[in-house]
Design a protein around this motif. Sequence first.
Motif, PDB file in Angstrom:
ATOM      1  N   SER A 168      17.651  27.016  55.835  1.00 54.74           N
ATOM      2  CA  SER A 168      17.734  28.354  55.263  1.00 54.74           C
ATOM      3  C   SER A 168      19.193  28.753  55.081  1.00 54.74           C
ATOM      4  O   SER A 168      20.017  28.512  55.968  1.00 54.74           O
ATOM      5  N   PRO A 169      19.537  29.366  53.945  1.00 53.67           N
ATOM      6  CA  PRO A 169      20.936  29.778  53.724  1.00 53.67           C
ATOM      7  C   PRO A 169      21.499  30.613  54.874  1.00 53.67           C
ATOM      8  O   PRO A 169      22.652  30.442  55.259  1.00 53.67           O
ATOM      9  N   SER A 170      20.695  31.460  55.472  1.00 51.51           N
ATOM     10  CA  SER A 170      21.175  32.316  56.560  1.00 51.51           C
ATOM     11  C   SER A 170      21.411  31.548  57.857  1.00 51.51           C
ATOM     12  O   SER A 170      22.072  32.043  58.765  1.00 51.51           O
ATOM     13  N   GLY A 178      14.691  25.486  59.185  1.00 50.97           N
ATOM     14  CA  GLY A 178      14.978  24.281  58.433  1.00 50.97           C
ATOM     15  C   GLY A 178      13.963  23.195  58.711  1.00 50.97           C
ATOM     16  O   GLY A 178      13.100  23.346  59.587  1.00 50.97           O
ATOM     17  N   GLY A 212      16.134  20.582  54.290  1.00 50.71           N
ATOM     18  CA  GLY A 212      16.793  21.819  53.902  1.00 50.71           C
ATOM     19  C   GLY A 212      16.886  22.784  55.060  1.00 50.71           C
ATOM     20  O   GLY A 212      16.068  22.748  55.981  1.00 50.71           O
ATOM     21  N   ARG A 252      22.621  28.248  57.887  1.00 48.53           N
ATOM     22  CA  ARG A 252      23.551  27.137  57.657  1.00 48.53           C
ATOM     23  C   ARG A 252      24.844  27.338  58.441  1.00 48.53           C
ATOM     24  O   ARG A 252      25.222  28.460  58.769  1.00 48.53           O
ATOM     25  N   HIS A 281      11.702  28.794  49.801  1.00 52.29           N
ATOM     26  CA  HIS A 281      13.139  28.550  49.868  1.00 52.29           C
ATOM     27  C   HIS A 281      13.637  27.369  49.027  1.00 52.29           C
ATOM     28  O   HIS A 281      14.825  27.295  48.730  1.00 52.29           O
ATOM     29  N   PHE A 282      12.730  26.452  48.661  1.00 55.36           N
ATOM     30  CA  PHE A 282      13.170  25.242  47.966  1.00 55.36           C
ATOM     31  C   PHE A 282      12.302  24.960  46.742  1.00 55.36           C
ATOM     32  O   PHE A 282      12.573  25.504  45.696  1.00 55.36           O
TER      33      PHE A 282
END
Length: 158
Positions: free
Chosen positions: A95-97, A77, A93, A99, A46-47
């Motif tokens: 995860s986009p899902s 995260g 960070g 956030r 993811h990063f």
Amino acid sequence: MQDMLVKLYELPDYSQEERYLSEQGIIIRRPLAPEKHVLTSWIVEHFSLLWKDECELAFSHMPVSVFWAIREQEVLGFACYDTTARNFFGPTGVSPSARGKGIGKVLLWKALKAMRDHGFAYAIIGGVGPASFYEKQVGATLIPGSDPGIYRGLVKKS
């Protein structure tokens, strides 16, 4: 990207938000040593490899200097501290899902609280991207002349 300074003696209390996440099945805790590969693999996916390297160092501390957010077997995260340098927060960070649920805020709070409990009065958030997030959540302020700071000359070959 500049560094930011945080007063650890004036941290807000996000325990209510942590309880809310827990009620949603989202747990924020330190990972155990046998979970290291799960977290570091997720960070690479993811990063970046650079953040994976920093997270691996967090596992050399006792207690480990990383918190993660998990729901059942899913990583959502993470937040490291004392990796690039002592008294530095990050990398972190979500995860986009995942956030927008308050996970990043609670991860930040847990890590900064751990730093305060370790005896620090201030913490440095290294090389921030979303400065407004840190300003809003913990009253962080930009450190003038801190770009590139400790990251000057960083070799980023993948």
